[in-house]
Each structure stands twice: as C-alpha cells, then as structure tokens.
Design a protein around this motif. Structure first.
Motif, PDB file in Angstrom:
ATOM      1  N   CYS A 680       0.840  -1.211   0.000  1.00 18.11           N
ATOM      2  CA  CYS A 680       0.000   0.000   0.000  1.00 18.11           C
ATOM      3  C   CYS A 680       0.870   1.254   0.000  1.00 18.11           C
ATOM      4  O   CYS A 680       0.778   2.101   0.904  1.00 18.11           O
ATOM      5  CB  CYS A 680      -0.932  -0.015   1.215  1.00 18.11           C
ATOM      6  N   THR A 685      -3.079   2.178  -4.422  1.00 18.76           N
ATOM      7  CA  THR A 685      -3.286   1.188  -3.359  1.00 18.76           C
ATOM      8  C   THR A 685      -3.260   1.785  -1.963  1.00 18.76           C
ATOM      9  O   THR A 685      -3.316   1.028  -0.985  1.00 18.76           O
ATOM     10  CB  THR A 685      -2.223   0.087  -3.443  1.00 18.76           C
ATOM     11  N   CYS A 686      -3.158   3.092  -1.855  1.00 18.62           N
ATOM     12  CA  CYS A 686      -3.121   3.676  -0.503  1.00 18.62           C
ATOM     13  C   CYS A 686      -4.247   4.681  -0.308  1.00 18.62           C
ATOM     14  O   CYS A 686      -4.137   5.580   0.529  1.00 18.62           O
ATOM     15  CB  CYS A 686      -1.768   4.324  -0.222  1.00 18.62           C
ATOM     16  N   VAL A 691      -7.850   0.464   0.954  1.00 17.17           N
ATOM     17  CA  VAL A 691      -7.330  -0.137   2.189  1.00 17.17           C
ATOM     18  C   VAL A 691      -8.469  -0.736   3.002  1.00 17.17           C
ATOM     19  O   VAL A 691      -8.345  -1.844   3.545  1.00 17.17           O
ATOM     20  CB  VAL A 691      -6.558   0.919   3.004  1.00 17.17           C
TER      21      VAL A 691
END
Length: 1298
Positions: A680, A685-686, A691
């Motif tokens: 992440c 992806t963060c 998440v």
C-alpha cells in the motif's frame, strides 16, 4: 585628357561601391600616365613595318587587357552598389508604410476615445439633471412628510389634551363615588397581565406603527423584547435553554425539529428511519399454521397499504430447521425490524429463545412488539413458556407489548394478528392515527397536497439524502487522519469574503464523502447558528444526480426559512435561474453563515452548465464546498481554493487494517503486516476505499488468511479488488442457485434507475427465500458492495457499480436484457392498476434507456404514472421524457386531454369520478406550470364540474379546484375573476373546516397576495395577519404533517430510554423529552420530564453542576409561559447563581440566563433590577464577539429600551446611535434591523421634542420597510440566526403551508 574627371561630369549621381548613400559626383584629380610607347604605337599611322619587335606588340595587348579588366571590375562594383541602394530604398518604404498604419490606428483610437468621453460627458450631464430632479422630488417629499408629521403631531396633542380632560373628569367622578362610600376596582391589585394598560404587552408581537404607538414607551419595549438565545434562537415563542440536538429549533419550525432528531438517532433505533416496514416473525412449529395463513392471506393487504403510502413492506422469518445457520443474519434483522411478532403455544426451541432474548428482553423499546399466545381451553402453560413469558414481562417495564391471547382456530388467530399489526403500522410506524388507508387515492393525497401547498415535494428524495448523510456519519474514519483536513476546512471557511467555492478533491475512494459528513456533523455542534444545506450525488443517471432536482431541493430548503414556499416556480430553467436570487435574499436576513455542500458534483450531467451560479460572486455570509474527483474536475474550477486529500500514510494504513482485524478477532503476523505496508505505497493502493476493502476481504474471506492476503496483494487498484470481492463472494455461496441469484440481483441493481427493493427481488426470484437473500445482502454489505438506502438495494460506491458492469455485464453490453426484465415486472404492476412511486420512477426511465419511444409514450399516457411523477415534484423528469418522445408542449397537452377523455368513459362509481377529478386537476396544474394557461383552464374547469356534480358544491375539494382556477386568472391578470373564485374557495373552506383551519389560511394568503398585486395594501395586510394567526394556531395544535408524527414517535421511543438507572445521559434524554413535548405544545408533559431531568442531575452530578442550571432555565421558561412569574424568577436566580460560580464571566450560557432573567424583571416592572443584568450581558457579548458584532448591537438596543422606560433618554441615545452604526456596517444600510433601530430613534427624538429629526428617521425607516422584497407573505428571522434576540414591530411571519 589624362584625368579621370573627363569620365564623370559634375552633378551626376554615382553609387558608393560599398553600399553607401548616393550623392553628387565631384572631380577627383587622379592622373593616368600611359607609357609613351603605348601612345605612339596606338596613334601611328601607316602600315606596320615588317619585322618590327614582337615584344612591343604583346605589351600593347596586355595593357588593353588590364584596362578592360579594370573597367569590368568597376562596372561590377557599380552594379552591386545600385542593387544595394534599391534594396535599401525598399526597406525604407516598408518601414514608412508600417509607421503610417500605426499612426492611422492611433488616430482611430483617439477618435473613439473622444467619442466615448463625449458620450460620458453627455451621460454625466443627464445624470446630473436627473439627480437634481430627484433632489427636488426628495425635498418635496420631505416637506410633505414634515407637513403630515406636523398635522399628525397637532392631532395627537389635541387627542392627548382631550384624554387629559377626560382623565380629570373621571378622577372627579371617582372622588365623588369614593366620597359616597362606593368601592372602586383597582387594576393594579390584579396579578393578571390581561389588565395591564400598556399598548403592547411584553412579549407580544405588533405591527409597524399603528395609531397610538408613536410616543408610547411600551411600544419600544415590546419591539425589542429578547426572545431567543444569544447563541442563536432556541425557540421563537419560548425561553427554553437547549444545548443538545434541539438548540436551533423553533416551536413552529417542524422541519428543523425533525432534522435535529438525526443528532439523537444514536439513542433511537435505526429502523425508525427506514422506508421499509420490516415485520420480524418469530414462530414455532405449533404456530406455523397461523403464520402461513397470515402470510398468504394478509401480507398482500399490508404490503398494498404500505406501498400506497410510499413505503415497502417485508415479512422476515427464519424457518426453525435452519435458523441456527443464520445467527448473525437473525440478529441483524431484529435490529433493523420495524415491528416484532412472537407466536407461541406450548413449546419453544433454542432459536426462538435467542430471538426473544434479542427482541423482547435486551431491547424491548427498539420497536413495537406483538405477542400472540395460543392457549388451550384450560389456559395451562408449560414451564418453558411460562419462564419465557416471565422474562418478557419483566423486561416490559412500560407495559407496551401488545398481547393477543387466542384459543380459537388458526385462521381466526391470523386475523387477530393482522388486525393488531395493521393498527401498529398505521398508528405507531406511519403516524396515520387510524386514518382510512383505503381512501389513499383521494383523502390522503388531498391531505398531503393541502399541507404541502402548491410546491410539490418528494419525501423519498429527502430521505435518501438523510440516510446518505447518516450512513457516512455512522462510519468510523478516525483512523483515516481526517482531523488535519477538518482544521484546514475550518480555516478556509473562516477566510474573509468574497470567497469562491471551496474544492475538496481527491481520487476515487479517497474519503471525500466521509470527510464532508464528519465535518458537517462537527460544525453543526460547534456553530449552531450556521445553516447547512447538503446534497450527496449518487451514481450517474440516478435521481440524486439530476441537476434540476438538486437545485429544487436546495431551493425548497432555503424557502423553508422564509416560512413560505408559494413563490417557487416549477419550470426547470426558472428553478436554475432563481436559486441564486433566493440564496441572496435569505443571506441578507441570516446572521450566521450559510454553508452549501455538494458531494461528487462532477457526477452531475453537464455540471458546468447547470451549476453556473457557482462562478458568480457569492453573498458575504455564504460558503460553498464541493467535492470532485481529480480526473473529472472541470478545468474552470481548478482555480478555486482546493483541499486535496493525500494518499494514506503507512501509519494510517496500518491503523485501518488493525481496526478491522480487531473487530473480527483476527491477528496478522509481523511479516503479513510488512507485506501489506509495502504493497500500500502506490497512489492506487493507498486510498481509503482500497485499504478498507482490502482489510474487509482479508478478515471476512472463506479462504485461509495467507491465501486471501496473497490474492489481495495481486490487485493493484480498487476496481480489481472489487472484482476479487465479487469472485470470492460467489465461491463462498453453497449452491449454484444462490450464485445465480447474486449475479442476477447485482445486474438488476446495475441496470435500474435507482436500485431495487428486497420485496422486488423476492418477486422476481420466487424460488429465493428471505434468509438466503438476507445472508447474501449481509455479505455484500460487509464488503462495501451494496447497501440499503431509502428501502432500495444500491451500490455503496461508484467503483462497485463499475466492477459489477465489468464482471457480470461485459462492460454494460448485456444491460439491455436486465432492463427488459425490470420493464416486464413493472409493466405487470401497471396492468394491475397498481401505480406506486417505484413504477413511476423506474418504468419510464427504463423505456427511455431502451430507446423504445412507443412504449414510453404509452406509459406516460397512463395518467396515474404522470400524476405520481408530477405530485412528487419530478416535473423536469416528466418534461424530459416527453421531449425525448418528440412531443412539444401543445401536442403533449392534447395527448393528455384525449387520454383523460377515454378514461372518463370508463368512470361510473363515485370513487372513480373522484380519481378522475384529481387527474384533471393535476393536468391543469401541470399545464399551468408549463405556461400553457389557456390549455390549463379546460381540465381545471372540468375538475371543478366533476367535483360539484359527483360530490357536492360545498365539498372541500371544490375549494381546491376553485383555488387552482383562480391561480390561472391571476397569471392572466384577470384579478376580478380570480378574487371571486378565491372568495368562493374561502367560503367553502370556512364552512367545511371552520374559521381556523390551514385551508382557510391558504385562501386568505392567496387573497392577500392578489390584493397586494392590486395595490390594496390595507386589505392585504388585514387578511395576511388573520392567515398568520391561523397558521400559528394550527401549527401548535397538530404540527407539520410529517414532522409532528416523527416527533411523537421519537418522544415515545426516548421515553423508554429513561426507565433505566440514573445517569447523566439519561438526564439529558429526559431534558430532550421535555423539549420534544414542548414542541408538541404539551406543557404538562414537558414539565414532568424537565423536573425529572433536574432531579436526576442533582442526584448524579450534584446541585451545583452547570447541567442543573440548564434544567432550571427550562423549568423557569415553562413557568414564565404559564405566567407563574415568582416561581420562574426564583429558578432563573438559582440558575444564574450556579453559572456564575461554575462558568467563566464571558461564557455564553451565563449571558443566556442573564438575558432571560432581565426579561422577567422587565415584564414584572422591576426595571432597576434589570439594568445591571442587561449591562453585564452587553459586556459578555462584547468579549465574546468583539465590539462590532450584530449581537452587540442587539444588546445595546435592549439596554437602550430599558433606559427609555426609565426616562433616561440621554443615556439611551448614544446606545441607539452605536447600535445603528454597528447594524449599518455589518448588515448594510437597508437591513430590517436598521429600520427597527431608526424607528426607535424616531420615537426617542419625538419624546425629546425634535420633531423634524423624528420625521426624517421615521421616513428612512419606512423606506427600508417598503424596500423589502414581497416574494413571500412575511419575513421571519431565521431559526439559526441571532436576529431573534430582538422583537420587531413587524407582524408574525406565516408558517409553511400546512
């Protein structure tokens, strides 16, 4: 001969060989000395001598060649120099041309400037003459006012002399009577305020100056009575002190009261806000017969009743044989249920005991409960049943469980259950108070329409927004690090005006909606005088993304603060145009800020075109916050102040994952945590959604932890993660049938307009049982895929919708097949004459998406579909469908009229004729809103004829037809015809309902507006005052149709929460209950709960706690309203003593108590005791807000009023002047507050004998009053505004149409 001068004569022009300028040739003395041999040989005559020297002949040739070469070179130099000269001349010519053009352009510009200056000079002269004319007119008007004022003064002085003479005569007669021994009644001996001799009693509202007010000191006092709190008006007609959710609620403002209940919703079961009536049925094998009969025979009746009123109905039951496998789902369904029914006989199973424990024992107050007990003739109960009933009875402290004890047949038992459930649903859940639901097509619709007036409003749209906000607030984004963004938002909002809209940007799933919801929630608590208008936009093409509906909803919210919404246009283009004007008008009357929040505004179609008002300058106290995705943000908006949501930090990622794991009792290893942290780190992806979804997949997967983690780490964006969640859910289902149902259901939701309901899913898939559907929805909701909102299954996030399209619909190419399924389903309902709001919402939209214009036109010509859309305010949507079909307004009207004629042929019964009249009226109103007045008259006239014939000429519905027909004549400016119709409608309403009904107020208000258009202001004002009195009275008797029902329901629910142990929370709930009963005008019940709150707070917190002061304040306010002044004074003094010791000297709550105690002193004539309290209140306001805040001006006026009543005019005058300066600087010179202060100054000047100044001040005050917009029937201070601290001489504002 031997010089070069012989080659060029003087005066000829030669060229410089090096490109220089040409000039005059001059003689250059250069000698050429040829050799003698060359000259001799060149000019020797005679034949050449044979044998002469070869050397001499070659020498001559060489000399000629050299001369030739020299001449050639000179010629070449001359030619080159001439060419250069030509080039140079051409350059000079081009340069001169350019210079000539420039000079010509400058000349033209100078000529234009000269013309402009000349015109400006002429305009200035014209403006000067106009100004001189206006000045002359002003002088004339001033002289006229002076003359009128002089006549007025002389008349009043004569009246005063007459009164003094009459007084002396009466005193002489009184002395004679006393001398004769006759007792005379003295009004001063009475405690009743009814015998006071003041012109306007304290606390009463009065109009602008009327006869006898000028020179009357009590009139100034009554004008400036303090009515609301220093932080914002708690109550417009009371002195209640509320620091909880009702801190900004006026007794007459029902919408505000209902909205504020959202802040109490954690105490109240969430099921009460649902649009679905969920009936949870707990049964055993012995009572299964009653259950089966009830489901087959009566469920359809309950469903039809609920759907006819805009709700869904759903039976929820889990068969005993597999109930154990649905433990989590059963618990969730009980929490969401609206009513629970327990069917018992002689034995119970473990699952029944568990459900009873959850529904009847742990939370008996969460929803209505019905207990059906089938007994034998001997009425003997087994031990297990007796034990269970004893526990239920012990938990039922308020004895609210409805018990049905039956010993007859199963069919009779099912009938009894149905009768009890119908009563509960009508009275407790839908608030119908025993209304006849079968008349929904006429009576209920009429009641709704009567209460809502001419503005058509959809409660489903409003409930969708409320639930969107509630669901966002109920999430826990504390791990997302939003505090820094909230602080920055606060700073941006606090920036000095003018402020452009604030942009909250971020990628998809970055948490923009969560941030805005949490920020709104915090701001509502911290700044109670701020008005918040919010809208959460759903997925594209849904109703919540329709721009006209969004602006209309915001406009209606704004107009609710005007206490009248009769001026709102229904035409889409006008709605978009008029919103900025309404916003500007409200902001001019609102002391606090107005904050408009639109989430995901970029999802609106053609947002830049429909939201052009965002680009215009906003009023100074208005702030707009919009959220957008970074990729889809319009270019023109990127220049606005922007708050960008950054990707989550590693610490925040770890916090989100750990919180989810903790809730699931799961522990990740260090290596797994490091893998997640490393994964992440990219932008995709963060983000918050990625998440959160990843953590939920890991913790709820059916796969081993390591495997599910490995699968998640292969997904590089949210879309792929959602697709993994869908695949994982499919694999977790046990049968192919369940997998098929999941695919089909998600595809139907994706293909629909606004989603599908659970009951619709069960209809479309008869083989599916509710436990399976409940379990499936629980899993999908757990993975952030779907949610239930407004009773419909919808996608939680736009990316979930996209994932379903890609995974199951091949990018949307298969959507047509699923739309056809929905079209078939809703068409079946249409063929059964079952037109619900769902059919009207979905069927035309689906046909439009399928590009089936023929069927779309047929569905629109189903008059009940169009009526449903129109009455719910979807005017623009209905119009857009007809435009898509290709019909203009006139042809559309003809189609409707022909269709109505055909329908009329099949109408025979009285009920069908009533429906027909309603359809004609709806068509007439629709055409009137389209601007087709000439075509609107025929259906409205036909509606009137039908009602007069089928019902009665004096039936209330006839008054409705007359009212609508009169509205057409008003638009035609045929005021005489309109007046006659309005008067007929008024007479019918008075005969049918009495002189004090909301319908009567509506007709009075319409007549007042008509008279105002005709400049008959005296008639208009008289009717308007009567309308206001009726609306206030009816509001206190029954309240708002929708809000009052909710208030009563919440009061009953909150009441049950106070039956436990003593605690601070319980005491606060008791205080809120007292407020709720006060809102319902039930002062006796309010006193009981406020007294209990005070006693509990004294026991739990101690008698010196500030919360006790709040309860004392509220009780004192109730005693004041009951005119129990001594008790109220004692309680105010006790509250003041507590707050002086517990709070800081400049605390707002202290100023609150000071203010109301001073008001009480003033009301009782204790002016000397009130002065120091007003002075201290002024000091506190100056410390809290600064010396130039409008609240400080209000305190100055209040203190000045006291000084005037004490005859201290010299001390009052500087206070009035300072207040006037503050009002003018902060609110503008034309604000109503300025006018009120000017009138007070006029009275003061008159008392001081400065009649000319008094006349000038009075004239300016009247100009401000006349300049106020007359778009609404009255203007009331905003409920969130500190403007309620003073009382105006203006009449009370009308309430919203009931």
């Amino acid at each position: 001969m031997g010089t070069a001068s012989s080659l060029v004569s003087p005066g000829e022009v030669i060229e410089d060989g090096y490109g220089g300028e040409g000039g005059e040739a001059c003689e250059i003395p250069v000698e050429v000395k040829p050799k003698a041999r060359l000259l001799r040989s060149s000019f020797r005559r005679g034949p050449r001598v044979i044998g002469a020297s070869f050397k001499s002949t070659g020498s001559v040739d060489l000399e000629y060649a050299a001369e030739y070469e020299r001449l050639r070179k000179e010629y070449e130099i001359f030619r080159v120099s001439k060419n250069n000269e030509i080039t140079s001349m051409q350059k000079k010519e081009a340069k001169l041309d350019e210079e000539n053009k420039r000079l010509r352009a400058e000349l033209q510009a100078l000529q234009k400037t000269y013309q402009k200056i000349l015109r400006e000079k002429e305009n200035a002269l014209e403006a000067k003459y106009q100004a001189m004319e206006r000045a002359a007119t002003f002088e004339h008007d001033r002289d006229k006012v002076k003359r009128q004022f002089k006549i007025f003064r002389e008349t009043k002085e004569k009246e005063i002399q007459d009164l003094l003479r009459a007084k002396r005569d009466l005193e002489a007669k009184l002395q004679q009577l006393q001398a004769q021994g006759i007792q005379v009644y003295d009004p001063n001996d009475s405690d009743s305020d009814d015998n006071q001799t003041t012109v306007t009693a304290a606390g009463t509202q009065c109009d602008y100056w009327t006869g006898g007010v000028l020179g009357s000191e009590p009139s100034m006092g009554s004008m400036m009575q303090l009515q609301q709190t220093f932080r914002g008006p708690e109550f417009a007609h009371s002195l209640i002190d509320v620091e909880g959710p009702f801190a900004n609620v006026s007794r007459d403002d029902w919408d505000a009261a209902v909205a504020s209940l959202l802040q109490v919703s954690p105490h109240v079961p969430q099921a009460l806000w649902s649009n679905t009536v969920r009936c949870y049925l707990i049964f055993t094998q012995e009572t299964k017969a009653e259950l089966d009969i009830f489901v087959k025979k009566h469920s359809s009746l309950l469903r039809r009743m609920c759907e006819g009123l805009g709700h869904f109905y759903l039976n929820v039951c889990f068969p005993e044989e597999n109930a154990a496998s649905y433990a989590v789902e059963r618990k969730q369904e009980i929490e969401r249920s609206s009513v629970c029914v327990l069917l018992l006989k002689s034995s119970v199973t473990s699952s029944v005991v568990e459900d009873c424990e959850e529904a009847f024992v742990k939370n008996p107050d969460g929803h209505p409960l019905v207990l059906y007990l089938r007994t034998d003739e001997d009425h003997n109960l087994t031990g297990s049943i007796r034990q269970l009933l004893e526990r239920i009875n012990a938990a039922d402290k308020a004895a609210k469980i409805k018990v049905v004890d039956h010993s007859g047949s199963a069919e009779e038992g099912a009938d009894l259950i149905y009768a009890q459930l119908e009563k509960v649903i009508k009275q407790e859940l839908l608030g119908l108070e025993g209304a006849d639901v079968d008349s929904k097509d006429s009576g209920i619709d009429e009641g709704l329409e009567e209460d809502s007036g001419d503005v058509l409003w959809d409660l489903h749209d409003e409930q969708e927004q409320i639930e969107s906000y509630q669901q966002a607030c109920s999430s826990t984004p504390s791990q997302l690090g939003f505090q820094k963004y909230i602080d920055r938002l606060n700073d941006m909002i606090a920036a000095p005006p003018p402020t452009p809209p604030l942009l909250v940007s971020g990628g998809p799933g970055s948490g923009k909606s969560l941030l805005l919801s949490k920020w709104i929630e915090l701001q509502q608590k911290q700044t109670p005088n701020t008005l918040f208008l919010y809208h959460f936009v759903g997925r594209p093409l849904s109703t919540s993304s329709e721009p006209v509906l969004i602006i209309k909803r915001l406009t209606v919210k704004l107009l609710q603060h005007f206490w009248s919404i009769s001026g709102l246009s229904m035409e889409p283009s006008k709605i978009l145009e008029e919103f900025p004007r309404w916003l500007e008008r409200l902001s001019a009357r609102h002391q606090g800020n107005i904050i408009i929040i639109i989430d995901s505004i970029d999802q609106i179609q053609h947002a830049e075109r429909h939201m052009k008002w965002l680009i215009d300058p906003l009023p100074v106290n208005v702030r707009v916050v919009v959220s957008v995705n970074v990729e889809t943000c319009p270019q023109a908006w990127r220049l606005w102040p922007t708050l960008h949501l950054d990707p989550l930090s590693p610490r925040e990622v770890r916090s989100v994952v750990n919180a989810e794991c903790h809730s699931s009792d799961l522990k990740l290893t260090k290596d797994q945590e490091k893998k997640l942290e490393r994964h992440c780190r990219s932008a995709s992806t963060c983000n918050a959604l990625y998440v959160t979804l990843l953590a939920k997949i890991v913790t709820s997967s059916c796969w081993p932890l390591e495997k599910s983690l490995e699968q998640c780490l292969q997904c590089q964006d949210t879309m792929s993660l959602y697709r993994l969640a869908l695949k994982m859910t499919l694999k977790s289902l046990s049968t192919d049938r369940e997998r098929h149902v999941m695919r089909e259901m998600l595809c139907l939701v994706c293909a629909s307009h606004n989603g599908v309901s659970e009951s619709e899913v069960l209809d479309l898939f008869p083989e599916v049982e509710l436990p399976v559907l409940s379990s499936l929805l629980y899993r999908l909701n757990r993975l952030c895929i779907v949610t239930l909102r407004c009773g419909l299954i919808r996608f939680q996030h736009l990316q979930a919708w996209e994932a379903v399209r890609l995974e199951f619909l091949v990018g949307g190419s298969n959507s047509a097949a699923y739309r056809e399924k929905l079209i078939h389903y809703f068409s079946q309902q249409l063929s059964q004459d079952l037109v619900t709001w769902r059919v009207a919402d979905e069927l035309p939209w689906l046909l439009q998406q399928q590009e089936d214009k023929t069927k779309l036109q047929l569905s629109l010509l189903n008059l009940f579909v169009s009526q449903n859309l129109y009455k719910r305010g979807h005017f623009s949507e209905l119009l857009a469908y007809w435009q898509y079909v290709g019909k203009d307004k006139s042809s559309m009207a003809s189609e409707y009229f022909d269709s109505l004629k055909q329908y009329e042929k099949s109408c025979e019964s009285e009920d069908s004729m009533t429906k027909l009249a309603n359809l004609y009226e709806t068509l007439g109103r629709f055409l009137k809103d389209l601007g087709l007045q000439s075509q609107a008259v025929a259906p409205l006239q036909r509606s009137l004829e039908i009602r007069e014939t089928a019902l009665d000429p004096d039936h209330p519905s006839v008054a409705r037809s007359l009212h609508q027909l009169a509205g057409v004549y008003v638009q035609w400016k045929k005021y005489g015809n309109a007046e006659q119709l309005y008067k007929q409608a008024l007479e019918i309403s008075e005969n049918a309902y009495g002189a004090e009904h909301a319908s009567v107020a509506r007709e009075l208000e319409s007549l007042a507006m008509l008279y105002q258009k005709q400049n008959k202001y005296e008639h208009a004002e008289k009717l308007r005052k009567r309308s206001v009195r009726i609306r206030q009275k009816t509001a206190r008797q029954k309240g708002h149709m929708y809000g009052f029902t909710l208030l009563r329901r919440r009061a009953l629910q909150l009441e049950e929460l106070t039956l436990g142990k003593d605690s601070a929370d319980c005491a606060r709930t008791l205080n809120e209950l007292g407020v709720l009963y006060y809102l319902q005008n039930n002062l006796d019940a309010a006193k009981v709960f406020l007294t209990r709150s005070l006693e509990m707070r004294q026991r739990v917190l101690g008698p010196e706690h500030p919360d006790c002061a709040q309860s004392l304040n509220n009780l004192a306010a109730l005693h004041t309203e009951r005119r129990e002044y001594e008790t109220a004074e004692d309680m105010y003094e006790r509250a003041l003593d507590i707050r002086k010791r517990a709070l800081s000297p400049d605390h707002p709550s202290l100023a609150y108590t000071l203010k109301h105690l001073a008001m009480l002193y003033k009301r009782r004539g204790k002016l000397e005791k009130a002065v120091p309290l007003y002075e201290l209140s002024l000091e506190i306001r100056e410390k809290s807000f600064g010396p130039k805040h409008p609240s400080v001006a209000t305190a100055l006026v209040n203190l000045a009023v006291i000084y005037c009543q004490l005859k201290k005019h010299c001390e009052a005058l500087p206070l009035y002047k300072r207040a006037l300066k503050i009002y003018e600087d902060s609110l503008g010179r034309s604000h109503p507050r300025v006018g009120e202060t000017l009138k007070n100054l006029a009275v003061l000047s008159y008392e001081e004998g400065d009649f000319e100044k008094a006349a000038e001040l009075y004239k300016r005050a009247m100009e401000i009053k006349e300049a106020e917009p007359s778009l609404v029937c009255g203007i009331a201070p905003s409920r969130h505004s500190s403007s309620g601290d003073t009382f105006s001489l203006r009449g009370p504002a009308p309430l919203p149409p009931r």
